[in-house]
Write an enzyme that holds these catalytic residues in place. Sequence first.
Site, short mmCIF file in Angstrom:
data_model
loop_
_atom_site.label_atom_id
_atom_site.label_comp_id
_atom_site.label_asym_id
_atom_site.label_seq_id
_atom_site.Cartn_x
_atom_site.Cartn_y
_atom_site.Cartn_z
N HIS A 13 0.87 -1.20 0.00
CA HIS A 13 0.00 0.00 0.00
C HIS A 13 0.89 1.24 0.00
O HIS A 13 1.52 1.56 1.01
CB HIS A 13 -0.91 0.01 1.24
CG HIS A 13 -1.88 1.16 1.24
ND1 HIS A 13 -3.23 0.99 1.41
CD2 HIS A 13 -1.70 2.50 1.10
CE1 HIS A 13 -3.83 2.16 1.37
NE2 HIS A 13 -2.92 3.10 1.18
N HIS A 15 1.51 5.43 -1.71
CA HIS A 15 1.13 6.59 -2.53
C HIS A 15 2.39 7.15 -3.17
O HIS A 15 3.31 7.57 -2.45
CB HIS A 15 0.47 7.67 -1.66
CG HIS A 15 -0.80 7.20 -1.04
ND1 HIS A 15 -2.03 7.35 -1.65
CD2 HIS A 15 -1.04 6.53 0.12
CE1 HIS A 15 -2.97 6.81 -0.88
NE2 HIS A 15 -2.39 6.30 0.19
N LEU A 16 2.43 7.16 -4.49
CA LEU A 16 3.60 7.70 -5.19
C LEU A 16 3.33 9.09 -5.76
O LEU A 16 4.28 9.77 -6.16
CB LEU A 16 4.02 6.78 -6.33
CG LEU A 16 4.81 5.52 -5.96
CD1 LEU A 16 5.09 4.68 -7.20
CD2 LEU A 16 6.12 5.87 -5.25
N ARG A 17 2.04 9.48 -5.84
CA ARG A 17 1.67 10.76 -6.48
C ARG A 17 2.15 10.79 -7.93
O ARG A 17 2.27 9.75 -8.56
CB ARG A 17 2.21 11.97 -5.70
CG ARG A 17 2.02 11.92 -4.18
CD ARG A 17 0.60 11.86 -3.73
NE ARG A 17 0.49 12.07 -2.29
CZ ARG A 17 -0.50 11.59 -1.55
NH1 ARG A 17 -1.46 10.84 -2.09
NH2 ARG A 17 -0.55 11.84 -0.26
N ASN A 41 -5.30 7.31 -6.04
CA ASN A 41 -6.02 8.54 -5.69
C ASN A 41 -5.27 9.79 -6.13
O ASN A 41 -5.01 10.70 -5.36
CB ASN A 41 -6.35 8.59 -4.18
CG ASN A 41 -5.12 8.62 -3.29
OD1 ASN A 41 -4.07 8.10 -3.67
ND2 ASN A 41 -5.23 9.22 -2.11
N LYS A 99 -9.36 -0.17 -5.83
CA LYS A 99 -9.43 0.49 -4.52
C LYS A 99 -10.81 1.11 -4.30
O LYS A 99 -11.30 1.87 -5.13
CB LYS A 99 -8.34 1.57 -4.44
CG LYS A 99 -8.33 2.36 -3.14
CD LYS A 99 -7.87 1.52 -1.95
CE LYS A 99 -8.00 2.26 -0.63
NZ LYS A 99 -6.77 2.88 -0.20
N HIS A 136 -10.52 1.27 1.93
CA HIS A 136 -10.32 2.27 2.98
C HIS A 136 -11.53 2.11 3.89
O HIS A 136 -12.64 2.57 3.56
CB HIS A 136 -10.25 3.69 2.40
CG HIS A 136 -10.00 4.71 3.47
ND1 HIS A 136 -8.80 5.36 3.61
CD2 HIS A 136 -10.79 5.15 4.48
CE1 HIS A 136 -8.86 6.17 4.66
NE2 HIS A 136 -10.07 6.06 5.21
N HIS A 174 -4.57 -0.52 5.94
CA HIS A 174 -4.11 0.28 7.08
C HIS A 174 -5.04 0.16 8.29
O HIS A 174 -5.63 1.16 8.72
CB HIS A 174 -3.91 1.75 6.70
CG HIS A 174 -4.97 2.35 5.82
ND1 HIS A 174 -6.30 2.31 6.12
CD2 HIS A 174 -4.89 3.01 4.63
CE1 HIS A 174 -6.99 2.92 5.17
NE2 HIS A 174 -6.14 3.36 4.25
N LEU A 219 -5.16 9.26 8.02
CA LEU A 219 -6.46 8.60 8.07
C LEU A 219 -6.31 7.13 7.67
O LEU A 219 -5.62 6.87 6.69
CB LEU A 219 -7.45 9.31 7.15
CG LEU A 219 -7.94 10.67 7.67
CD1 LEU A 219 -8.71 11.42 6.60
CD2 LEU A 219 -8.80 10.49 8.92
N ASP A 247 1.52 2.66 3.51
CA ASP A 247 0.64 3.83 3.33
C ASP A 247 1.45 5.12 3.38
O ASP A 247 0.94 6.16 3.81
CB ASP A 247 -0.49 3.85 4.36
CG ASP A 247 -1.63 4.79 3.94
OD1 ASP A 247 -1.66 5.19 2.76
OD2 ASP A 247 -2.46 5.13 4.78
N HIS A 251 2.93 14.60 1.51
CA HIS A 251 2.27 15.91 1.34
C HIS A 251 3.34 16.95 1.67
O HIS A 251 4.20 16.71 2.52
CB HIS A 251 1.13 16.11 2.33
CG HIS A 251 -0.08 15.26 2.06
ND1 HIS A 251 -1.00 15.56 1.09
CD2 HIS A 251 -0.50 14.11 2.62
CE1 HIS A 251 -1.96 14.65 1.08
NE2 HIS A 251 -1.68 13.74 2.00
N ALA A 263 -4.21 14.81 5.51
CA ALA A 263 -3.93 13.53 6.17
C ALA A 263 -2.86 12.78 5.41
O ALA A 263 -2.91 12.69 4.18
CB ALA A 263 -5.20 12.69 6.21
O1 DOR Z 1 -3.54 9.51 5.69
C1 DOR Z 1 -3.89 9.21 4.56
N1 DOR Z 1 -3.32 9.75 3.46
N2 DOR Z 1 -4.88 8.36 4.42
C2 DOR Z 1 -5.42 8.08 3.23
O2 DOR Z 1 -6.34 7.31 3.17
C3 DOR Z 1 -4.95 8.76 2.01
C4 DOR Z 1 -3.58 9.24 2.16
C5 DOR Z 1 -3.18 10.23 1.09
O3 DOR Z 1 -3.43 9.96 -0.10
O4 DOR Z 1 -2.61 11.25 1.43
ZN ZN Z 2 -3.36 5.08 1.59
#
Ligand code: DOR
Ligand code: ZN
Length: 346
Positions: A13, A15-17, A41, A99, A136, A174, A219, A247, A251, A263
């Site tokens: 799990h 996030h690479l953006r 996402n 997802k 989620h 998560h 989150l 996860d 940011h 989050a």
């Molecule tokens: O803390 C989180 N950040 N929870 C998520 O479900 C999404 C993630 C994000 O994409 O920043």
């Molecule tokens: Zn996530």
Amino acid sequence: MRKFTIPFPDDWHLHLRDGATMAAVLPHTARRFARAIVMPNLNPPVTTTAQALAYRERILAALPKGIRFTPLMTLYLTEETTPEEIVRARKSGHIHAVKFYPAGATTNSAAGVRNIGNCYAVLETMATEGLPLLIHGEVTDPQVDIFDREKIFLEEVLAPLLTRLPQLKVVLEHITTRDAVDFVNNAGTNLAATITPHHLAMNRNAMLAGGIRPHHYCLPVLKRENHRAALLEAATSGSGRFFLGSDSAPHSRYRKESSCGCAGIYSAHAAIELYAELFEQAGALDRLADFSSRFGAEFYGLPRNTGTITLIKEPWDVPQQYSLGSGGALVPLRAGTRIRWQVCHD
Ligand code: DOR
Ligand code: ZN
């Protein structure tokens, strides 16, 4: 133990953006993990096979030279997703899951699902195609206290879904509560869960005691100590139902240190090292390899990695921040503190 070797781990799990942020964070993951399940996402979200394949190409193009890393792509489920799209995704060979974000639950979830009942045709096709649903697991009802949202989701959404679709493979992502650990342990073998390093390491005091700490806000939100202890027990239990999913969610500092901060906790710079510390503290270092490098692959029906990674007990200091190029900087988990383990590159 001062040094140990495990099969190359996978991050189930991540996030690479995209763009400059992806270029900045991808090397951290690619140096530690052979593969990662890449979250869809983005803004706009990755809802089609064509978009996922194009995103995959951008990831491969951003990899540092000489580093082998396989991005395992996912689709973002909407109420408009069709069974045909699922078949296309499976046929592509590069899309490994879909997802489910409840609409409004988290970052870029506005296009998510309002009523999972509207997705049953798609979920049935996923069950037939053997494509897992990644969840989620939080309700979004504003009446429900944020600390209860996972527990209520288990009762109101997940239990009926598993009853209706007993063949569907599901990963509860998560997890943050003892309730989720118990739920997974009592469900069929088609249900598994990922556990992050931050939910294993911290309870909600780390976010709220002595000042509000936006870099510990994610989150689902950190919970009480009793829940953290249950997660650690599950991760180190040797059960194949629980596996590694960082996860890691970058940011910028600017978007976190705000009156309405985003989050997400960034851990890719040290993910396997952090799990090593946690397993060592729990006296379960011998169980790390299965958690990080075996159980996830078995659940997804993918081969295990052939290479290895060695960790050595040589403390290093985490920087206060990492540059995101033109996107500013991000503050990583454990910024400015010492981590006991590091990856050995010789
Ligand atoms: O803390 C989180 N950040 N929870 C998520 O479900 C999404 C993630 C994000 O994409 O920043
Ligand atoms: Zn996530």
